[in-house]
Write an enzyme that holds these catalytic residues in place. Structure first.
Site, PDB file in Angstrom:
ATOM      1  N   SER A   1       0.789  -1.232   0.000  1.00 21.73           N
ATOM      2  CA  SER A   1       0.000   0.000   0.000  1.00 21.73           C
ATOM      3  C   SER A   1       0.825   1.288   0.000  1.00 21.73           C
ATOM      4  O   SER A   1       0.267   2.380  -0.131  1.00 21.73           O
ATOM      5  CB  SER A   1      -1.007  -0.006   1.158  1.00 21.73           C
ATOM      6  OG  SER A   1      -0.356   0.235   2.371  1.00 21.73           O
TER       7      SER A   1
ATOM      8  N   LYS B   1      -6.697   4.535   8.761  1.00 14.90           N
ATOM      9  CA  LYS B   1      -5.702   5.419   8.154  1.00 14.90           C
ATOM     10  C   LYS B   1      -6.179   6.867   8.145  1.00 14.90           C
ATOM     11  O   LYS B   1      -5.396   7.804   8.370  1.00 14.90           O
ATOM     12  CB  LYS B   1      -5.410   4.958   6.717  1.00 14.90           C
ATOM     13  CG  LYS B   1      -4.581   3.677   6.645  1.00 14.90           C
ATOM     14  CD  LYS B   1      -4.504   3.153   5.206  1.00 14.90           C
ATOM     15  CE  LYS B   1      -3.505   2.001   5.085  1.00 14.90           C
ATOM     16  NZ  LYS B   1      -3.474   1.454   3.709  1.00 14.90           N
TER      17      LYS B   1
END
Ligand SMILES: [Ca+2]
Ligand SMILES: [Ca+2]
Ligand SMILES: [Ca+2]
Ligand SMILES: [Ca+2]
Ligand SMILES: [Ca+2]
Ligand SMILES: [Ca+2]
Ligand SMILES: [Ca+2]
Ligand SMILES: [Ca+2]
Ligand SMILES: [Ca+2]
Ligand SMILES: [Ca+2]
Ligand SMILES: [Ca+2]
Ligand SMILES: [Ca+2]
Lengths: 194, 194, 194, 194, 194, 194
Positions: free
Chosen positions: F100, F143
């Site tokens: 990611s 996140k």
């Protein structure tokens, strides 16, 4: 079945092939150290035959000894920069390890580099150190029996292994001649035909 | 399902492809050793097909034998410095190991280097040593049955495997011709069409 | 049996060979650090003798110290670009590790690079750091007993190991002379014959 | 969640990108083989995408096939000495392995080297051998269902996988055209737009 | 016994040697980062001292920072192409790991490359990032006690570790001066004598 | 304690440093991808920061994408042959993995190669494929909360992650601007200040 066949001595027709004595899980055995040179622009030492790390180190050590003593051994040093050295120990299915093929490896490589054949019906076992000293190894009785079975007539051993021979029944030793050595130069003097 | 299909002999159209006999967990099998050359400034030996260490060593050994005997084999030595050698053994999903593809690998590489095709309907199995000696291998009965099933007509084996053939019911051997050899040069003489 | 023989001091005939003291699972032992140089276009440091990672690092450290102090040690720097350095510790069957052969390795390599022989009947044990500091090591009592048994007459130790000597019964120390040092330059001054 | 999303066919805008069919623990899936070339003085084959050893070997095999058949494939051989080849298989979090992306990799690399785009709405699955033979692979039913879901219109398979297609209910196959092949040259003829 | 001796500060005689603070299983400890340069045609970074992967990465990071900031640090860039960098952390028997020697490594290498000595009786601990930011580390109390025991007078820490100092009884801190920093340039300004 | 501190956005003073969003065992976190170039005759990609294999592959992929698209990205191709690329992810004590950080790595490297700074208070997360496609990633909610805590004002995400944002309570999103992208070129257009 091929894993357990007992091999016979095979003559000294091939330069670079020397007969060693091994002590495996199934008893004593003879084994062949085969060395071959081939032209290469980036020469290395290639090792095959299912060898463990200690046995691989014996081959590295053998080649280094030869390089450091090229002049005494009458070897053209330019060969080290133009020829790949391959050492193989048949039979690939059987893992092999330990330092006791050291003197056999030096003899096989020296035979290949000098072109000298190896004495007939001769076998050997012993560790070598970097300065050329020959060290004693184990399994002497089993190795000697294997040598006889394989039609070997002469055996090279470390002088510190003489005591192991003295413990073997003398009838078992009939027809075998022993050379007890302490330095690899004695091995090469006995083994190589000049 | 593809893992267990029994393969058939596939003709000798391709230079560098030789039929071997393997003995796997699911019985005897034929397998193909494929060799291909490609131009390269830094040639290496590339090995694919999910091969174990001993089988990889067989390929290293085969190439070294060929390099050391290039003149006798009529191979232009400059090829070793200009051509990458790739050896592949289909099928990638199946792990393969052991020394018994040794003579098949030498034959496949020699075919690729010389451009000579391989004899029709021929298969082989045997370990090779660095000096070119052919050693016996196991699983002979299962391999022979697989060869018949695959429409093979001739088989090359080590002379020490002759006793394994003699133990097989003769009806199983009908239509198969055997070559028992002791040196790789015999294998190449039989296998390559000149 | 060869695994447990107790070795004797072997003289100082060979340049590049130095006697160290080791502490193994079977007690104190002497060991030999053998160094050999051979011409090479791509020199490396070759390490053999079944060495663990920490012992290999000692050899890397030793060579780096020598390279960084070539002028002080009177070593021709061009040797580093033309000679392969091989360090071997017999006996291959026995795994060896730890930092305590550090000063022995520097002494052996310096002997090989300078051509100076090593003092007779001398042994040593101690770790070295990159700036040349000598560090104390363990197993002193067992090592000293092994040194006596092997006919060693002088021993070099780190000054921080002096307290370990003082704890040994003085009758055991008879006939042994000790050098307690803190820097590798003292070791080389004592060990190398100029 | 991203680990289990079912992907859609994404068009044929990118040279060097080919749609494959995979069979994973969560069923059939389409996957993309992406190939990219970049200038390099020391070109290598770079492989990314969490690939196992067998899948990496497929890529090595694919590149070797292309190098050995450059002339037939109309590829400028000098590219192999000036361009790095990178093969990536999204998505990095998912481990991928097996030989079944072999023909997809050859097609993707050939597209990159020739600059030819790939036919629209086409997917494929099959192992390739070094001589270019296409081998059957497993999981055909699951792969075909995934292809339909992803809006694929044509599928290339090994002719030995035709029997697997015949076992699928014909309603599931509606709107899909199949190409059954036995050699990689057929794959490239179908897939690449010239 | 040598494994648990508590070391003392050893002076600043050696260029390239910097005192760090470590937190090991046996409590706080000082450790020395030793750096040495030696001429080489193919310079690399050599790391010894039984270092784990994270600690090795700290050394790689340190050298990269120095290379990328050579002009600001007044370092002759040609050194990077002619000198091998060796970083050693005594004592080889003790495994070491973690990022907290980062700023110590940069300081030691910069001292070696510039020839500047390090300030007397100074120790430090802190992780560094590639852009030179100093990060806080753990075990501050134990490290500070070890510093006092070792006769350290000044300590460099990350400003985010100031809170850890404030939690230590002030009598323990007597005779210690602290520098709280956030960038490696502050560390070098404090540590190197110009 | 340093292992669990929550980091803050740190400004955009440094070229080559980009803020990413990570999802670790202790929740969402911001992390910094730091890139640095240094002159080298044999440039490589150096990766530090305790990175797992998939994350290392993301960096390899990022550099390959940049090399293959140098012209479009306005990067002088000669840099690839003269500059070493180092990518570091603080903090060394924490293992990091997964794909990611892909788009963050491309952005950081492009910033370093072009000298363009990165937009203020911007963070991003997303996998990239070799053709530049942006793929969705997991842990979006955690996140985003970490981004807010760290004073981030703008976030770049894959358009397929828009659904994950829509599931977050809108009060949590206050003060955050989102960019949903499908190609890395959009990321670079948003992130780099020209
Ligand atoms: Ca045998
Ligand atoms: Ca022994
Ligand atoms: Ca099969
Ligand atoms: Ca066999
Ligand atoms: Ca001994
Ligand atoms: Ca110690
Ligand atoms: Ca997917
Ligand atoms: Ca298959
Ligand atoms: Ca200590
Ligand atoms: Ca930390
Ligand atoms: Ca953090
Ligand atoms: Ca993903």
């Amino acid at each position: 079945a091929p894993l357990f066949t007992k091999d016979l001595y095979e003559g000294n027709d091939y330069i670079g092939v020397v007969t060693g004595l091994a002590w495996t899980s199934v008893g004593g055995e003879i084994l062949f150290i085969e060395t071959s040179l081939s032209k290469s622009k980036a020469p290395t030492l290639t090792l095959t035959g299912n060898l463990g790390n200690v046995m691989k180190e014996s081959a590295i050590l053998a080649l280094e000894y030869i390089k450091a003593h090229a002049t005494q051994l009458n070897i053209d040093e330019s060969l080290f920069e133009t020829m790949n050295v391959h050492v193989h120990v048949p039979e690939g299915a059987i893992p092999k390890d330990g330092p006791s093929a050291g003197i056999t490896m030096v003899t096989a490589m020296t035979s290949a580099f000098t072109g000298h054949k190896v004495k007939k019906a001769l076998a050997m076992t012993g560790e070598m150190t970097l300065r050329g000293k020959v060290l004693p190894v184990g399994g002497i009785k089993e190795k000697i029996l294997a040598a006889k079975r394989a039609n070997i007539k002469e055996v090279i051993l470390c002088h510190e292994n003489q005591k192991d021979i003295e413990e073997i029944k003398s009838s078992y030793l009939k027809g075998l001649k022993f050379h007890f050595v302490s330095d690899i130069r004695e091995v090469l003097d006995i083994a190589l035909i000049k």
